[in-house]
Structures are given as C-alpha cells and as structure tokens.
Design a protein around this motif. Structure first.
Motif, PDB file in Angstrom:
ATOM      1  N   LYS A  35      15.019  -7.732  11.086  1.00 55.82           N
ATOM      2  CA  LYS A  35      13.849  -7.449  11.777  1.00 55.82           C
ATOM      3  C   LYS A  35      13.183  -6.103  11.391  1.00 55.82           C
ATOM      4  N   MET A  36      12.153  -6.119  11.013  1.00 53.33           N
ATOM      5  CA  MET A  36      11.472  -4.915  10.653  1.00 53.33           C
ATOM      6  C   MET A  36      10.135  -4.511  11.642  1.00 53.33           C
ATOM      7  N   ASN A  37      10.175  -3.335  11.897  1.00 53.43           N
ATOM      8  CA  ASN A  37       9.213  -2.870  12.780  1.00 53.43           C
ATOM      9  C   ASN A  37       8.377  -1.379  12.257  1.00 53.43           C
ATOM     10  N   CYS A  38       8.102  -1.370  11.112  1.00 57.93           N
ATOM     11  CA  CYS A  38       7.628  -0.417  10.146  1.00 57.93           C
ATOM     12  C   CYS A  38       6.147  -0.020  10.585  1.00 57.93           C
ATOM     13  N   LYS A  39       6.042   1.416  10.671  1.00 61.04           N
ATOM     14  CA  LYS A  39       4.724   1.780  11.072  1.00 61.04           C
ATOM     15  C   LYS A  39       4.262   2.777   9.777  1.00 61.04           C
ATOM     16  N   ASN A  40       5.316   3.492   9.233  1.00 58.56           N
ATOM     17  CA  ASN A  40       4.873   4.643   8.116  1.00 58.56           C
ATOM     18  C   ASN A  40       5.122   3.740   6.830  1.00 58.56           C
ATOM     19  N   PHE A  41       4.114   3.251   6.310  1.00 54.75           N
ATOM     20  CA  PHE A  41       4.264   2.457   5.074  1.00 54.75           C
ATOM     21  C   PHE A  41       4.337   3.505   3.856  1.00 54.75           C
ATOM     22  N   ASP A  42       3.897   4.565   3.798  1.00 54.33           N
ATOM     23  CA  ASP A  42       4.128   5.773   2.818  1.00 54.33           C
ATOM     24  C   ASP A  42       5.701   6.333   2.706  1.00 54.33           C
ATOM     25  N   CYS A  43       6.441   5.895   3.475  1.00 50.81           N
ATOM     26  CA  CYS A  43       7.746   6.628   3.650  1.00 50.81           C
ATOM     27  C   CYS A  43       8.419   6.006   2.396  1.00 50.81           C
ATOM     28  N   LYS A  44       8.670   4.741   2.270  1.00 47.74           N
ATOM     29  CA  LYS A  44       9.528   4.169   1.147  1.00 47.74           C
ATOM     30  C   LYS A  44      10.951   4.546   0.856  1.00 47.74           C
ATOM     31  N   LYS A  45      11.433   4.940   1.882  1.00 47.02           N
ATOM     32  CA  LYS A  45      13.134   5.220   1.868  1.00 47.02           C
ATOM     33  C   LYS A  45      13.524   4.187   1.727  1.00 47.02           C
ATOM     34  N   CYS A  46      13.134   3.047   2.480  1.00 47.21           N
ATOM     35  CA  CYS A  46      13.989   1.754   2.505  1.00 47.21           C
ATOM     36  C   CYS A  46      13.849   1.144   1.186  1.00 47.21           C
ATOM     37  N   LYS A  47      12.884   1.125   0.594  1.00 49.98           N
ATOM     38  CA  LYS A  47      12.548   0.451  -0.720  1.00 49.98           C
ATOM     39  C   LYS A  47      13.159   1.036  -1.830  1.00 49.98           C
ATOM     40  N   GLU A  48      13.510   2.704  -1.767  1.00 47.50           N
ATOM     41  CA  GLU A  48      14.235   3.221  -2.714  1.00 47.50           C
ATOM     42  C   GLU A  48      15.748   2.757  -2.329  1.00 47.50           C
ATOM     43  N   LEU A  91      20.504   2.159   7.197  1.00 44.09           N
ATOM     44  CA  LEU A  91      20.860   3.678   7.154  1.00 44.09           C
ATOM     45  C   LEU A  91      19.734   4.642   6.395  1.00 44.09           C
ATOM     46  N   ALA A  92      18.942   4.042   5.678  1.00 44.92           N
ATOM     47  CA  ALA A  92      17.961   4.829   5.005  1.00 44.92           C
ATOM     48  C   ALA A  92      16.802   5.252   5.772  1.00 44.92           C
ATOM     49  N   CYS A  93      16.527   4.197   6.857  1.00 41.72           N
ATOM     50  CA  CYS A  93      15.160   4.427   7.490  1.00 41.72           C
ATOM     51  C   CYS A  93      15.440   5.508   8.572  1.00 41.72           C
ATOM     52  N   PRO A  94      14.398   6.473   8.500  1.00 40.12           N
ATOM     53  CA  PRO A  94      14.455   7.506   9.462  1.00 40.12           C
ATOM     54  C   PRO A  94      14.016   7.026  10.877  1.00 40.12           C
ATOM     55  N   GLU A  95      13.151   6.268  10.950  1.00 45.55           N
ATOM     56  CA  GLU A  95      12.833   5.691  12.327  1.00 45.55           C
ATOM     57  C   GLU A  95      13.462   4.478  12.716  1.00 45.55           C
ATOM     58  N   LYS A  96      14.614   4.027  12.042  1.00 40.67           N
ATOM     59  CA  LYS A  96      15.442   3.169  12.417  1.00 40.67           C
ATOM     60  C   LYS A  96      14.485   1.639  12.857  1.00 40.67           C
ATOM     61  N   ALA A  97      13.590   1.498  11.803  1.00 45.05           N
ATOM     62  CA  ALA A  97      12.551   0.437  11.954  1.00 45.05           C
ATOM     63  C   ALA A  97      13.118  -1.012  11.557  1.00 45.05           C
ATOM     64  N   ILE A  98      14.217  -0.853  10.931  1.00 40.45           N
ATOM     65  CA  ILE A  98      14.867  -2.103  10.213  1.00 40.45           C
ATOM     66  C   ILE A  98      16.232  -2.468  10.973  1.00 40.45           C
ATOM     67  N   SER A  99      16.381  -3.631  11.403  1.00 42.67           N
ATOM     68  CA  SER A  99      17.600  -3.943  12.077  1.00 42.67           C
ATOM     69  C   SER A  99      17.956  -5.447  11.512  1.00 42.67           C
ATOM     70  N   ASN A 118       6.397  -7.743   7.869  1.00 41.72           N
ATOM     71  CA  ASN A 118       6.479  -6.920   9.141  1.00 41.72           C
ATOM     72  C   ASN A 118       5.647  -7.628  10.214  1.00 41.72           C
ATOM     73  N   GLY A 119       6.395  -8.067  11.086  1.00 40.21           N
ATOM     74  CA  GLY A 119       5.773  -8.435  12.229  1.00 40.21           C
ATOM     75  C   GLY A 119       5.362  -9.984  12.270  1.00 40.21           C
ATOM     76  N   GLN A 120       5.720 -10.692  11.382  1.00 36.81           N
ATOM     77  CA  GLN A 120       5.301 -12.383  11.321  1.00 36.81           C
ATOM     78  C   GLN A 120       6.521 -13.019  11.763  1.00 36.81           C
ATOM     79  N   VAL A 121       6.275 -14.021  12.194  1.00 36.82           N
ATOM     80  CA  VAL A 121       7.478 -15.134  12.573  1.00 36.82           C
ATOM     81  C   VAL A 121       7.902 -15.599  11.283  1.00 36.82           C
ATOM     82  N   PHE A 122       9.099 -15.962  11.156  1.00 38.59           N
ATOM     83  CA  PHE A 122       9.828 -16.683  10.004  1.00 38.59           C
ATOM     84  C   PHE A 122       9.636 -18.276  10.320  1.00 38.59           C
TER      85      PHE A 122
END
Lengths: 270, 653
Positions: A35-48, A91-99, A118-122
């Motif tokens: 589940k993702m609830n990301c707001k800061n798309f420039d962070c990219k920590k999760c992607k890395e 673990l990488a996400c500073p905002e705990k937006a992914i779970s 992000n935010g869409q139904v599966f």
C-alpha cells in the motif's frame, strides 16, 4: 506397521483448512498487498532502495526534465511482478508512506494489472472466458515446470497438494506428463538451460491450454532480470500468460486464491 | 482320389520343370509357384469334401520295394492336416514368388522351387501314407527337401550350422520311428497300417518311441533345439511352411500311431501334459528373451506345440478315465490349435519376412516405427500377435478355451485327472500371459515408436501386393476363426471320431454349447470394437488433430536409441526367470558410446546335446580305425560281407 499408521492418522484428526469459506489463519509476519501513500515524489529513496527495480516514479523531475506539463500525473508505481516483498522500501521511506497489508489476493490476469499505482484500486484476477471455463472449470490438470527456480515457489506450490490445502477438492491436480495436462504452472526465471525444455513442455500440452506464472522470477525475471543466462522477462516473454501470481515466493494461500479465481470459484475480496 | 493323385503329380512335374529352367530364373519363379497353386487347388477339393464328412478315400498299388505298398488313404484326420498343407501351398506360392524376386540374379531359384514343391508333395504323402515304408520314405524326403530349403543361403556359416543341426535332429527322430514301425509290423509281417498289431506288453515302449520320434519333428522340449536354428535360416515362406505346417506332421504321426496302440493308460496323458507344460513355458520364455524376429517366432512354435501337447494329453487322460467331455474338448482343442497355429504363425512369419525384405534386418532392436511406413502389414501382424497370445475375439482364444474347458471338466471330480488338470490350467495361464508379453514386445519394438537407425538401404526391396495378399487372407482367417469356432468344431467331428473311435453324434453335444457362448462373446467384442472405432471417428470429426513428437521430458537431445529395446522391455520378466534362461549381459564401450546387449542361448543345445555328442564322439573314436575313408578298404568290407552272406546262405539247408 499399518496399524501404527492408521493410529497416527486418527491422532492427527482433520487438518484441512476451511478456506475459501473461512478466512485463512495467516502468520504474523505475512506480507500481502503493498500500500502506498506517497506525497513527495521527488524523494526517490524507495526507488533507490528497491533491489529489483519494482518501484518507479512517473512524471518525476529527473524523468521528464524541467518541462513538466500541467497534465502529467506524477505518481509512484510499484510493480508487484518484480517486487520480492523484502521491505527495503518500507525501511527506506522517511515518511512511512509504503506498507505491506495482510491482503493475500495478489493474482491478476494482466501483466499491467500488477503495477500498483499510488492511490488506485487493484484489479484482481477474473475467471477464464466462458468457453474455456466450461472445459477447465471443474477439472484442471496442471504440469509444473521449474524453469531455473530456487525451489521456494515450488515448495509453496507443492504444499497445496497436502492435506492442509487439499487442492484436489477443487478439481485441480498436478500431473506428471504435459500430455495429460490442461496447462502449465511455471516457476523460476527461465534460464537458458531450461528454455528448450519449457518450450517443449508447452508444445506437448494439448490445446486449449493455459499458462500460470508463479513468483517474481517467472513473471519478470525477479532478482535475475537482465542476466545473460535468463530470459528477459521470465515466462511472460515466451508465452501468453493467463494468470500471474506475484510473490517471492507467494504464500500457498495466495496461489490457491489465484487458482480459484481463475476457475471461477472465487470472485471478490473476501 | 484321382484328382488328389493328379495334384501330387502336377506338383512334382512343375517342381522338376522349375529345376530344369534354373538357368532362366524368372521363368522358374513362375513355373514353381504356378504348380503350387494348381496342385494345391486340385488337391484341396477332395480334401475339403472328406473334411466336411464325405466317406474316406483310399488307393492301393503294388510296389517293388520290400514290405512296401503304395497304400494311401484320405480319412477325416488326414484331411485336416492335408487341408493345411494344400492351403499353404497356394498361399505361400504367391508370397514366395514375391519374396524370391530380389534373389533372381544371385541364387538358383529353380532349385529352391523344386525343393519347395517336393516338400509339399512329401508332406502330403506323410499324412496320406498307410504303409510304413511309404511313410518313412516320404518322411525322409520331407526332411531332406526342407534341409535344402533351409540352406538356401549356404554361404553363411550360421546357415550351414543350422542345416546341420536340423539334419542330425530329424534323423535321430527317424531312427526311432524305424524301430517303432518294425515292432508294429513284426507280428503280422506286413508294413501296412491296417495290418499293424501291437506286440503284447509293448504298448508302453512303443508310446515312448512315438513321443520321442515324432516329438523331435514336432519340437517337444528338449527335442526342440533344431527349430530356433533352422527356421530363422530359411527364406520366410519356407519358415512359415516349416513352422506352421511341417512340424504338425509330427503331431499327425503321433496321433495316428497312438490310435493304434489301444486304450491309453493314465500316465500317457500325464507324460504329454508334462511335455506340454515344459515346452509351452520353456518355449515362450526363450522366445521372450530373443531379439531375432524369426528365432522368436520359431521358439513360440515350441510353445504352441506345447499347447497342442496339453490338449492331446488331456484327451488321452480323458480316454483312459472314460470322460467324454475331457476327451473331446482336449483332442478338439489340440486339433483346432493345429489349424489355428498354422494360420497365425504363418501370418507372423510372413510379416517378419516382409519386414526383412523391406529393411534387410531381422534384428528387432534395429527396427521401429514401421507402423507408419507399412500400416497394412503392421495391422495384420498385430492381428496375428493378438491371436497367438490367445486373446479374444480371435481364433487362438477358441482353441485355448477348449483346452481350458477340457482341463476344468477334469477338475470337477477328485480323481486321477485333478492334479494334471490343475497343472494344465496353471501352465496354460502362465503361457498365455508370457505370450502376451512376448508379442507385445515384438510388435511394439518393431512397429511402434520411431525408426532406430538407418537401415542398410542396399537390402531394401519394395514389398509387392503378391506378398501382402496371403497376409490379408490369413489375418481374415484369424478373425473368422474367432467367430466360427462352433462350426469349425462341428466340421472336425469326423476327424475326432477317427481319433476317439466314438460315434460322431455325441461329440458335438459336449462342446458345442460352451463354444456357442464363446462365439457370442467374440462377436459382441468385435461389435464393441467396431462401434468404438465409429464413435471415435465421429467425435474427432469436428476436432483438429495435431501430431507431435513423443513426450521426451523436455530433453534437449533425444535420440531414437532412447526407446525401449527388446531386452529392456522384457528385462523385468526375464530377470525373474533368469534361473532358467541364463541370459548373459554384454557391455562394451565403442568410441564413447556404451553398448549394452543381452544374449540368451539355448542351453539345451549347448549344455546337453553338445556335451552328449562330444561324449559319443570321444567314446566311439575307436571305430575310426575301421572307418577312415579309404575306398579300397570299403570295397573289401563289402566283399567280405557278401562272402559271409553267401557262405551263411549255403550252409542253410
């Protein structure tokens, strides 16, 4: 000897779980639908942090350059077909937006359905088409091919035939010869060594036939994607796939849920 | 009768004509078969008439040979065997002319047809003869002409060896027969069969002489050793004639003599049952272990002779116990099996011959996938293989059923017949199972799967219609024999009456009802098979049918060597009978390829007969002193003998 076995059997009692009528008893550490609830798309920590490149950010600054169009939807995408459910991104996400939720229904009919936005139904898997369902709905025989798999997916598939899951009560059975099978269940990233064997097995299954890809490797190559000795994107590259069951490995309940959806015995989130 | 004698003369004359046109092989290859067809057709007319109940015909002419009389008679028992002989004469003429075509330039075809025609005449005379001298002369001509036919390819060492073993085996038999006839004729001083008398207290000894003398021709184990040597060596139409027809003259002779010996004691039947079980199980076990198609078929003939012996044994036992059901079902099963075995063994030998013609090999491990190349031959071969395994709905089932019936009727009461009957039932069941495995093997390895290796194409010859026609006829007879069981039995009543010396009416009643059931079951089975075939065709009409390679478990480099071979298919069975078969395993590595092979030799030949003859050779070496090849010395012997005889005669008053 045989008396002892009978005694042991009586002592064991009835072990088969009530799934799908009753919700399964999943382990505490079970990781289901991300589940993702990301707001800061420039962070990219999760992607890395992602080891398989499952996470991508559409419309990110670097991707589109300085000229961001007004209509561009900036969003985080997570490809379950690549995801190995390792929680590095969590673990990488500073905002705990992914779970990771405890939702085990991960299977899909379409490769694109596996890419969570992000935010869409599966969109979970649907049953086979009417004509195919008429043939396979009550009796589906599968040939399993481990195309270079690590045996995790294989074990979680094999366990379905035990008393606990008792796959055969749904009319699904694993058979020894592709000649007796209605479809293939492929695990593993399809190594070059196994490619010919897999293709021959596919050829040997009589028409009409279905293909089920189980695990990140079979769906996308998983951790091995891009290696010289494996197919570019798992079994997806070689055959038309009818059912994707993501996971690394998927829990047996996830696989069972996918199979039951495919043969029309389960159609919504329980 | 005149038609019958004319037919024999036609066969003789055309045989001679074939010999004289030896320099023009294609001509000889027409004259010989033409004679067989014409002679066979002429001879078969009176034979069929007698077989279906006309009174027996006989013909007597004076002959200059001491004790000799040209005395022939065509009764129902003779007619049964003569029917097979003439029928095969016609069929094999077609086949032989096609089979010998490739040899036209390299072999003397005329000679081959000469001996072939002579063989048919001599076999006919053997079953017709009612005089011991005539019988023995015909018997000897039969042995010699078939010897020359066996040694057709006499440049091969193995063929010469086979011919030699055959010649020795057949003469041992003849020597015993000579003794037998001398004893039988001694009493009345005449060699005509109708004047034979059994010397008091000699019946048992004569029975043993008949078993050994005729058994060596029929192939009773352990006197069978010449069969697996001689039959593969001969050209295929000759193998079919020898295996399907000629060895049956041994059965005929035995039956003919046994009817003269008076009421049989119980142990005669038991002896034959033991011989039957031994030959049956031993023969089929050896057959199971073979890789040479014709050697396998020859050993399976030993098995079938065993089944016939079981029938005769039960018949004898039934006679001695006054049990008519056992007698008729036993003899009836034996006679019917004589007929049936000729049909399906002939068919199988012709099939093996066609395969040999088409591929140049008899080694079944080199073949495979022939069903795709020659579907008609494969189908007829399958029919023959099913029939010989004694499976319904074909003819082999009917005759084996009769023997079972005879044995079960012996089981119903606890008397002397119970144990032999039980042995027969168990033995016959084992024989049937092993035969099914054996023929599943030969059919599967030869016709199914895929081509194993490149055949030597120089040996490949097209297979003409002339060669296939007899196979179609025989396959049709296999099917017909399964349905017509009760009527076949009915027409054999007169032959059975000759054997059992009982009125004909009673014979039919005992076996006709069960046989009608069998025919009903067989017809139902055939109908079900036909319906299933139609159903399959209808269901598949709307479906697309694809072909694909055999599932090879996804292996990257499958080769045709990975198929089941004759050895590997039967390994589990042969392994459990290793104590009897004594199979040797060979393996060697040639240029990186490991080759495994099994070899099952006939230890009766190597272990018993070879040793026996070596022992004789050693013991009798003393006589080499008087027998060392100087012609002058031989003349001296003759002179001395003559002198002695003259002196002896003069001294007498």
């Amino acid at each position: 000897m045989i008396l002892g076995e009978i005694k042991a059997r009586i002592n064991q009692g009835y072990r088969t779980i009530k799934f799908p009528d009753v919700e399964p008893d999943l382990p505490e550490r079970f990781r289901g639908m991300p589940k993702m609830n990301c707001k800061n798309f420039d962070c990219k920590k999760c992607k890395e942090a992602c080891p398989t490149g499952a996470i991508s950010i559409a419309g990110a600054a670097r991707d589109t350059g300085a000229t961001q169009g007004a209509g561009t939807i900036r969003q985080l995408k997570l490809d379950m077909g690549r995801c190995i459910f390792c929680t590095d991104c969590v673990l990488a996400c500073p905002e705990k937006a992914i779970s990771f939720t405890r939702d085990y229904g991960l299977s899909a009919n379409d490769r694109d359905d596996l890419i969570l936005k992000n935010g869409q139904v599966f969109e979970p898997a649907n049953a086979l088409k009417k004509e195919t369902l008429r043939i396979f709905g009550r009796s589906l025989k599968l040939r399993q091919v481990s195309a270079g798999g690590c045996n995790a997916c294989e074990m979680d598939t094999q366990v379905l035939s035990t008393v606990v899951f008792d796959l055969e009560r749904f009319g699904i059975q694993f058979v020894a010869s592709p000649r007796h099978a209605d479809g293939l269940l492929i695990t593993g990233p399809v190594t070059e060594s196994m490619r010919l064997a897999l293709e021959k097995t596919y050829e040997a299954v009589p028409n009409p036939k279905i293909v089920i890809a189980v695990g990140a490797c079979a769906i996308s190559g998983g951790l091995y994607a891009g290696h010289d000795e494996v197919a570019k994107s798992g079994a997806t590259e070689i055959f038309p796939v009818d059912l994707y069951i993501p996971g690394c490995p998927p829990h047996p309940i996830t696989i069972l849920d996918g199979l039951l959806r495919l043969i029309g015995k389960r159609w919504s989130h329980a | 009768m005149s038609l019958l004698i004319a037919s024999l003369i036609v066969l003789l004359l055309t045989g001679a004509a074939a010999l004289f046109t030896n320099s023009r092989p294609s001509m000889a290859n027409r004259i010989g078969p033409f004679g067989c067809v014409l002679g066979g057709a002429m001879g078969i007319v009176p034979t069929i008439m007698v077989f279906f109940g006309s009174p027996a015909l006989s013909f007597k002419a004076n002959w200059n040979i001491p004790y000799g009389n040209f005395f022939i008679e065509l009764d129902a028992l003779t007619a049964l065997f003569l029917l097979i002989i003439f029928f095969f004469s016609i069929l094999l003429a077609f086949y032989g002319s096609g089979y010998l075509k490739p040899y036209l330039k390299t072999r003397s075809i005329g000679t081959s047809w000469f001996f072939f025609n002579i063989l048919i005449v001599s076999m006919a005379l053997v079953v017709l003869a009612r005089n011991a001298m005539l019988f023995l002369i015909a018997w000897e001509i039969m042995a010699l002409s078939s010897f020359f036919l066996v040694t057709f390819e006499d440049e091969k060492e193995s063929v010469r060896r086979a011919g030699w073993i055959y010649l020795v085996a057949t003469h041992i038999g003849t020597a015993l027969l000579l003794l037998l006839f001398i004893y039988l004729g001694k009493e009345d001083g005449a060699m005509d069969f109708d004047r034979f008398k059994v010397p008091v207290g000699m019946a048992n000894m004569l029975f043993i002489l008949a078993v050994l003398g005729f058994g060596s021709k029929a192939g009773f184990m352990p006197l069978h050793v010449w069969l697996p040597e001689a039959h593969p060596a001969a050209p295929s139409h000759v193998s079919a004639l020898m295996s399907g027809v000629m060895i049956k003259t041994g059965i005929y002779g035995f039956l003919r003599i046994v009817t003269m010996l008076g009421g049989p004691p119980q142990w005669w039947g038991i002896v034959l049952i033991i011989i039957g079980v031994t030959s049956g199980i031993g023969g089929i076990l050896f057959a199971l272990a073979q890789h040479d198609s014709k050697r396998l078929l020859a050993l399976s003939s030993v098995e079938n002779i065993g089944i016939i012996a079981l029938g005769i044994g039960l018949g004898l036992l039934g006679q001695s116990l006054n049990s008519p059901v056992m007698t008729f079902a036993g003899y009836g099963g034996a006679l019917l099996h004589v007929l049936n075995h000729a049909v399906f063994k002939g068919l199988l030998f012709l099939g093996a011959g066609v395969v040999f013609s088409a591929t140049g090999t008899r080694e079944i491990d080199e073949l495979g996938g022939l069903m795709k190349r020659m579907p008609a031959v494969g189908t007829t071969f399958l029919i023959g293989a099913t029939a010989i395994s004694g499976l319904p709905p074909l003819n082999g089932f009917v005759s084996e059923f009769l023997i079972y019936l005879s044995a079960f009727s012996g089981l119903t009461s606890w008397n002397a017949a119970a144990v032999p009957a039980l042995i027969t039932i168990l033995g016959l069941a084992l024989i049937g199972g092993l035969a099914s495995a054996c023929f599943a093997k030969i059919f599967g390895v030869m016709f199914l799967g895929t081509r194993r290796q490149k055949y030597d194409s120089t040996h490949e010859h097209p297979v003409g219609f002339m060669m296939k026609l007899p196979m179609y006829v025989l396959a049709a007879l296999c099917v017909a024999g399964g349905i017509l069981g009760p009527w076949m039995m009915k027409s054999m009543e007169s032959a059975l009456a000759v054997l059992t010396k009982l009125p004909m009416q009673t014979i039919g009643d005992y076996v006709s009802t069960p046989l009608l059931y069998v025919a009903g079951v067989n017809i139902t089975l055939l109908a079900v098979i036909g319906l299933l075939a139609i159903l399959r065709k209808r269901l598949l009409r709307t479906k697309t049918i694809g072909t694909a390679v055999t599932w090879d478990c996804g292996y990257a480099y499958p080769t045709s060597r990975m198929q089941y071979t004759a050895s590997s298919f039967t390994q589990p069975l042969c392994g459990s009978f290793q104590f009897f078969l004594r199979t040797k395993n060979h393996h060697h590595e040639a240029s990186g390829t490991a080759v495994f092979a099994t070899e099952t030799r006939d230890w009766f030949l190597d272990g018993i007969f070879k040793r026996m003859f070596l022992w004789f050779d050693h013991r009798l070496s003393f006589f080499r002193r008087i027998q060392h090849g100087r012609i002058q010395l031989y003349i001296l012997y003759i002179v001395i003998t003559l002198l002695a005889l003259v002196l002896w005669k003069m001294r007498l008053p």
